[in-house]
Scaffold this motif. Structure first.
Motif, PDB file in Angstrom:
ATOM      1  N   ALA A 260       0.628  -1.258  -0.059  1.00  0.00           N
ATOM      2  CA  ALA A 260      -0.092  -0.046   0.050  1.00  0.00           C
ATOM      3  C   ALA A 260       0.670   1.193   0.016  1.00  0.00           C
ATOM      4  O   ALA A 260       0.728   2.271  -0.863  1.00  0.00           O
ATOM      5  N   GLU A 261       1.885   1.257   0.755  1.00  0.00           N
ATOM      6  CA  GLU A 261       2.515   2.330   1.077  1.00  0.00           C
ATOM      7  C   GLU A 261       3.530   2.635  -0.143  1.00  0.00           C
ATOM      8  O   GLU A 261       3.646   3.694  -0.762  1.00  0.00           O
ATOM      9  N   TYR A 262       4.070   1.504  -0.778  1.00  0.00           N
ATOM     10  CA  TYR A 262       4.861   1.407  -1.953  1.00  0.00           C
ATOM     11  C   TYR A 262       4.030   2.054  -2.981  1.00  0.00           C
ATOM     12  O   TYR A 262       4.731   2.938  -3.977  1.00  0.00           O
ATOM     13  N   SER A 263       2.871   1.636  -3.210  1.00  0.00           N
ATOM     14  CA  SER A 263       1.978   2.077  -4.479  1.00  0.00           C
ATOM     15  C   SER A 263       1.695   3.540  -4.376  1.00  0.00           C
ATOM     16  O   SER A 263       1.943   4.332  -5.474  1.00  0.00           O
ATOM     17  N   ALA A 264       1.579   3.960  -3.307  1.00  0.00           N
ATOM     18  CA  ALA A 264       1.273   5.715  -3.094  1.00  0.00           C
ATOM     19  C   ALA A 264       2.343   6.522  -3.429  1.00  0.00           C
ATOM     20  O   ALA A 264       2.424   7.336  -4.081  1.00  0.00           O
ATOM     21  N   ILE A 265       3.738   5.823  -2.903  1.00  0.00           N
ATOM     22  CA  ILE A 265       4.970   6.730  -3.340  1.00  0.00           C
ATOM     23  C   ILE A 265       5.143   6.603  -4.754  1.00  0.00           C
ATOM     24  O   ILE A 265       5.578   7.728  -5.081  1.00  0.00           O
ATOM     25  N   LEU A 266       4.961   5.601  -5.376  1.00  0.00           N
ATOM     26  CA  LEU A 266       5.298   5.445  -6.778  1.00  0.00           C
ATOM     27  C   LEU A 266       4.403   6.199  -7.648  1.00  0.00           C
ATOM     28  O   LEU A 266       4.663   6.970  -8.435  1.00  0.00           O
ATOM     29  N   ALA A 267       2.952   6.226  -7.125  1.00  0.00           N
ATOM     30  CA  ALA A 267       1.761   7.064  -7.773  1.00  0.00           C
ATOM     31  C   ALA A 267       2.445   8.746  -7.602  1.00  0.00           C
ATOM     32  O   ALA A 267       2.358   9.463  -8.496  1.00  0.00           O
ATOM     33  N   LEU A 268       2.935   9.177  -6.607  1.00  0.00           N
ATOM     34  CA  LEU A 268       3.266  10.492  -6.228  1.00  0.00           C
ATOM     35  C   LEU A 268       4.441  10.721  -7.196  1.00  0.00           C
ATOM     36  O   LEU A 268       4.697  11.854  -7.703  1.00  0.00           O
ATOM     37  N   GLY A 269       5.320   9.744  -7.337  1.00  0.00           N
ATOM     38  CA  GLY A 269       6.520   9.866  -8.234  1.00  0.00           C
ATOM     39  C   GLY A 269       6.277  10.099  -9.722  1.00  0.00           C
ATOM     40  O   GLY A 269       6.971  10.497 -10.323  1.00  0.00           O
ATOM     41  N   LEU A 270       5.168   9.373  -9.870  1.00  0.00           N
ATOM     42  CA  LEU A 270       4.554   9.432 -11.441  1.00  0.00           C
ATOM     43  C   LEU A 270       4.025  10.952 -11.759  1.00  0.00           C
ATOM     44  O   LEU A 270       3.548  10.995 -12.870  1.00  0.00           O
ATOM     45  N   GLY A 271       3.766  11.785 -10.719  1.00  0.00           N
ATOM     46  CA  GLY A 271       3.061  12.962 -10.842  1.00  0.00           C
ATOM     47  C   GLY A 271       1.666  12.962 -10.637  1.00  0.00           C
ATOM     48  O   GLY A 271       1.023  13.819 -10.910  1.00  0.00           O
ATOM     49  N   LEU A 272       1.042  11.730  -9.997  1.00  0.00           N
ATOM     50  CA  LEU A 272      -0.482  11.794  -9.691  1.00  0.00           C
ATOM     51  C   LEU A 272      -0.774  12.533  -8.603  1.00  0.00           C
ATOM     52  O   LEU A 272       0.231  12.943  -7.764  1.00  0.00           O
ATOM     53  N   SER A 273      -1.849  12.810  -8.534  1.00  0.00           N
ATOM     54  CA  SER A 273      -2.219  13.837  -7.541  1.00  0.00           C
ATOM     55  C   SER A 273      -2.190  13.074  -6.097  1.00  0.00           C
ATOM     56  O   SER A 273      -2.300  11.749  -6.006  1.00  0.00           O
ATOM     57  N   ALA A 274      -2.211  13.906  -4.893  1.00  0.00           N
ATOM     58  CA  ALA A 274      -2.448  13.342  -3.573  1.00  0.00           C
ATOM     59  C   ALA A 274      -3.677  12.527  -3.405  1.00  0.00           C
ATOM     60  O   ALA A 274      -3.672  11.287  -2.740  1.00  0.00           O
ATOM     61  N   GLU A 275      -4.728  12.935  -3.982  1.00  0.00           N
ATOM     62  CA  GLU A 275      -5.786  12.240  -3.950  1.00  0.00           C
ATOM     63  C   GLU A 275      -5.748  10.915  -4.637  1.00  0.00           C
ATOM     64  O   GLU A 275      -6.253   9.693  -4.016  1.00  0.00           O
TER      65      GLU A 275
ATOM     66  N   GLY B 156      10.392  -2.335 -19.229  1.00  0.00           N
ATOM     67  CA  GLY B 156      10.047  -2.590 -20.851  1.00  0.00           C
ATOM     68  C   GLY B 156       9.433  -3.859 -21.285  1.00  0.00           C
ATOM     69  O   GLY B 156       9.154  -4.034 -22.372  1.00  0.00           O
ATOM     70  N   ARG B 157       9.730  -4.734 -20.448  1.00  0.00           N
ATOM     71  CA  ARG B 157       9.288  -6.140 -20.640  1.00  0.00           C
ATOM     72  C   ARG B 157       8.258  -6.683 -19.628  1.00  0.00           C
ATOM     73  O   ARG B 157       6.861  -6.681 -20.013  1.00  0.00           O
ATOM     74  N   HIS B 158       8.359  -6.771 -18.491  1.00  0.00           N
ATOM     75  CA  HIS B 158       7.441  -7.172 -17.382  1.00  0.00           C
ATOM     76  C   HIS B 158       6.853  -5.662 -17.121  1.00  0.00           C
ATOM     77  O   HIS B 158       5.532  -5.626 -16.873  1.00  0.00           O
ATOM     78  N   PHE B 159       7.543  -4.887 -16.789  1.00  0.00           N
ATOM     79  CA  PHE B 159       7.191  -3.547 -16.071  1.00  0.00           C
ATOM     80  C   PHE B 159       7.168  -2.286 -16.950  1.00  0.00           C
ATOM     81  O   PHE B 159       7.862  -2.093 -17.866  1.00  0.00           O
ATOM     82  N   ASP B 160       6.255  -1.422 -16.852  1.00  0.00           N
ATOM     83  CA  ASP B 160       6.354  -0.122 -17.476  1.00  0.00           C
ATOM     84  C   ASP B 160       7.522   0.694 -17.325  1.00  0.00           C
ATOM     85  O   ASP B 160       7.910   0.842 -16.016  1.00  0.00           O
ATOM     86  N   PRO B 161       8.100   1.154 -18.188  1.00  0.00           N
ATOM     87  CA  PRO B 161       9.403   1.710 -17.860  1.00  0.00           C
ATOM     88  C   PRO B 161       9.252   3.001 -17.138  1.00  0.00           C
ATOM     89  O   PRO B 161      10.105   3.439 -16.321  1.00  0.00           O
ATOM     90  N   ARG B 162       8.190   3.557 -17.245  1.00  0.00           N
ATOM     91  CA  ARG B 162       8.271   4.864 -16.600  1.00  0.00           C
ATOM     92  C   ARG B 162       7.928   4.550 -15.054  1.00  0.00           C
ATOM     93  O   ARG B 162       8.480   5.241 -14.138  1.00  0.00           O
ATOM     94  N   VAL B 163       7.105   3.294 -14.604  1.00  0.00           N
ATOM     95  CA  VAL B 163       7.022   2.973 -13.263  1.00  0.00           C
ATOM     96  C   VAL B 163       8.257   2.762 -12.864  1.00  0.00           C
ATOM     97  O   VAL B 163       8.568   2.879 -11.479  1.00  0.00           O
ATOM     98  N   VAL B 164       9.191   1.762 -13.537  1.00  0.00           N
ATOM     99  CA  VAL B 164      10.568   1.352 -12.883  1.00  0.00           C
ATOM    100  C   VAL B 164      11.338   2.594 -12.774  1.00  0.00           C
ATOM    101  O   VAL B 164      12.200   2.600 -11.692  1.00  0.00           O
ATOM    102  N   ASP B 165      11.273   3.824 -13.574  1.00  0.00           N
ATOM    103  CA  ASP B 165      12.127   4.804 -13.344  1.00  0.00           C
ATOM    104  C   ASP B 165      11.607   5.601 -12.072  1.00  0.00           C
ATOM    105  O   ASP B 165      12.644   6.062 -11.134  1.00  0.00           O
ATOM    106  N   ALA B 166      10.308   5.543 -12.009  1.00  0.00           N
ATOM    107  CA  ALA B 166       9.903   6.197 -10.775  1.00  0.00           C
ATOM    108  C   ALA B 166      10.366   5.248  -9.509  1.00  0.00           C
ATOM    109  O   ALA B 166      10.653   5.994  -8.333  1.00  0.00           O
ATOM    110  N   PHE B 167      10.363   4.202  -9.566  1.00  0.00           N
ATOM    111  CA  PHE B 167      10.818   3.135  -8.431  1.00  0.00           C
ATOM    112  C   PHE B 167      12.415   3.452  -8.276  1.00  0.00           C
ATOM    113  O   PHE B 167      12.562   3.639  -7.124  1.00  0.00           O
ATOM    114  N   MET B 168      13.066   3.566  -9.266  1.00  0.00           N
ATOM    115  CA  MET B 168      14.499   3.999  -8.874  1.00  0.00           C
ATOM    116  C   MET B 168      14.632   5.236  -8.338  1.00  0.00           C
ATOM    117  O   MET B 168      15.645   5.436  -7.378  1.00  0.00           O
TER     118      MET B 168
END
Length: 386
Positions: free
Chosen positions: A214-229, A354-366
């Motif tokens: 849950a916490e990882y998902s929220a942090i990744l969402a923010l890192g991708l530029g999604l809103s706090a909501e 770019g295979r299993h994972f969305d490249p943008r999400v992996v970049d945000a993860f890093m």
């Protein structure tokens, strides 16, 4: 810094009374805003602003009842932070206890005045209006309180009292609606989190797994530029990603070795089961949870399951949860494997970008890795208790 008291009849910000046209504009503007709000904090702020503008008060406060702690509290009081006072105390407490509105010219000449807030802030309360407001069933909800008139006369009038009563009558109903909406959403969050824990407990995961995802998902969402909501929505629903595991037989779910092709087909069904459990709800939380449950095993290159979706066909929430879930799964000891070390996990994410994972999400993860590791440490499993 304390705000100095001042004599209101010589105050530099003294104003003339509102004209009827100005009052109508204020009422129409604020009632439209309040009716469209679903945030309790925002409704309370709009109520306070509306009351202050309508009757030219220096400050306006919205008091609510905390029955569990037998207190009155306000988080919306112009110029101050949260205030809490004993239930029944002060002008607000008196109004809510008796149902009476109060029109006070000199607060310090009235024994009902609770001066503790003034002592804390250095502010000097002089003229006061307090109006209680009720819910649809007649239950007392709270009170509007306006402090210190900004006209040259420096006292509130009977006209001010009637105007604040009008504002309270409308806003009280809207406030009750928003409070009920937040209570329903809070209950939904509790149910979703508990159901997520149930799903994981069948596969012998700890409750901390769903917390971390849950916490990882929220942090990744923010890192991708999604809103706090949106990040908060994903934080709430992502624990449901594996709820469909409740339908997977123990012999498959708890098998310590490699699954046979037939067993893996049974395991894959948890995405469909979870989706069908959740999809029929009209609530946004459960609809979003259904998407996450259904799509968190899809892969960017289209080789995932259950639908074989690829790239942007996969909902962004599913792509985010996939990274959060795999990161936690690889770093955790499970019945069929040892925990991986961090370097090995990072190597896999680079390889699968770019295979299993969305490249943008992996970049945000890093980019967010230090925050994610801090979360992992804070919610580390207590292996001795499992």
């Amino acid at each position: 810094m304390s705000e100095p008291s001042q004599t209101r009849d010589t105050a530099p910000d003294a104003q003339l009374e509102r004209t009827p046209e100005e009052l109508l504009r204020i009422i129409f503007d604020y009632t439209a805003k309040i009716s469209g709000e679903r945030s309790l904090k925002n409704v309370l702020l709009l109520m306070a602003d509306m009351g202050r503008e309508m009757i030219l008060a220096d400050r306006c406060t919205v008091w609510l009842i905390d029955r569990a702690n037998q207190e009155l509290f306000t988080t919306i009081a112009h110029g101050v932070n949260e205030i809490r006072i004993p239930l029944g105390s002060g002008f607000a407490g008196h109004s809510m206890a008796t149902g009476e509105s109060l029109l006070i010219d000199d607060a310090y000449a009235d024994p009902r005045h609770n001066a503790e807030s003034d002592l804390r802030t250095g502010y000097r309360t002089q003229a006061v209006i307090t109006v209680p407001f009720l819910g649809n069933d007649g239950t007392m909800i709270g009170a509007y309180q306006a402090i210190n008139k900004l006209t040259p006369q420096a006292v509130f009038t009977q006209r001010d009292l009637e105007q604040l009563k009008l504002a309270a009558a409308y806003a009280g109903k809207s406030l009750e609606s928003v409070m009920l909406h937040e209570e329903i959403e809070s209950t939904q969050r509790e149910i979703i989190y508990t159901m997520g824990q149930i799903g994981e407990s069948r596969s012998k995961e700890t409750g901390n797994h769903v917390k971390r995802v849950a916490e990882y998902s929220a942090i990744l969402a923010l890192g991708l530029g999604l809103s706090a909501e949106e990040a908060e929505l994903l934080r709430v629903v992502s624990p449901m990603h594996d709820i469909g595991k409740v339908a997977v037989p123990d012999a498959v779910l708890l098998k310590p070795g490699k699954l046979t092709p037939e067993e893996f087909d049974q395991m894959k069904l948890h995405t469909e089961v979870g989706y069908h459990l959740l999809k029929s709800s009209s609530r946004e939380l459960l609809q979003t949870a259904a998407i996450v449950a259904h799509q968190h095993h899809e892969k960017w290159n289209g080789t995932g399951y259950p639908q074989g979706l690829k790239e942007d066909e996969i909902h962004l929430y599913g792509r985010i949860t996939a990274v959060a879930d795999v990161f936690d799964a690889l770093g955790s000891e499970r019945i069929y494997k040892e925990a991986w070390d961090l370097d090995r996990i990072l190597a896999l994410f680079r390889e699968e970008r770019g295979r299993h994972f969305d490249p943008r999400v992996v970049d945000a993860f890093m980019e967010q890795l230090p925050v994610l590791l801090d979360i992992r440490e804070r919610f580390r499993d207590d292996l001795a208790a499992t």
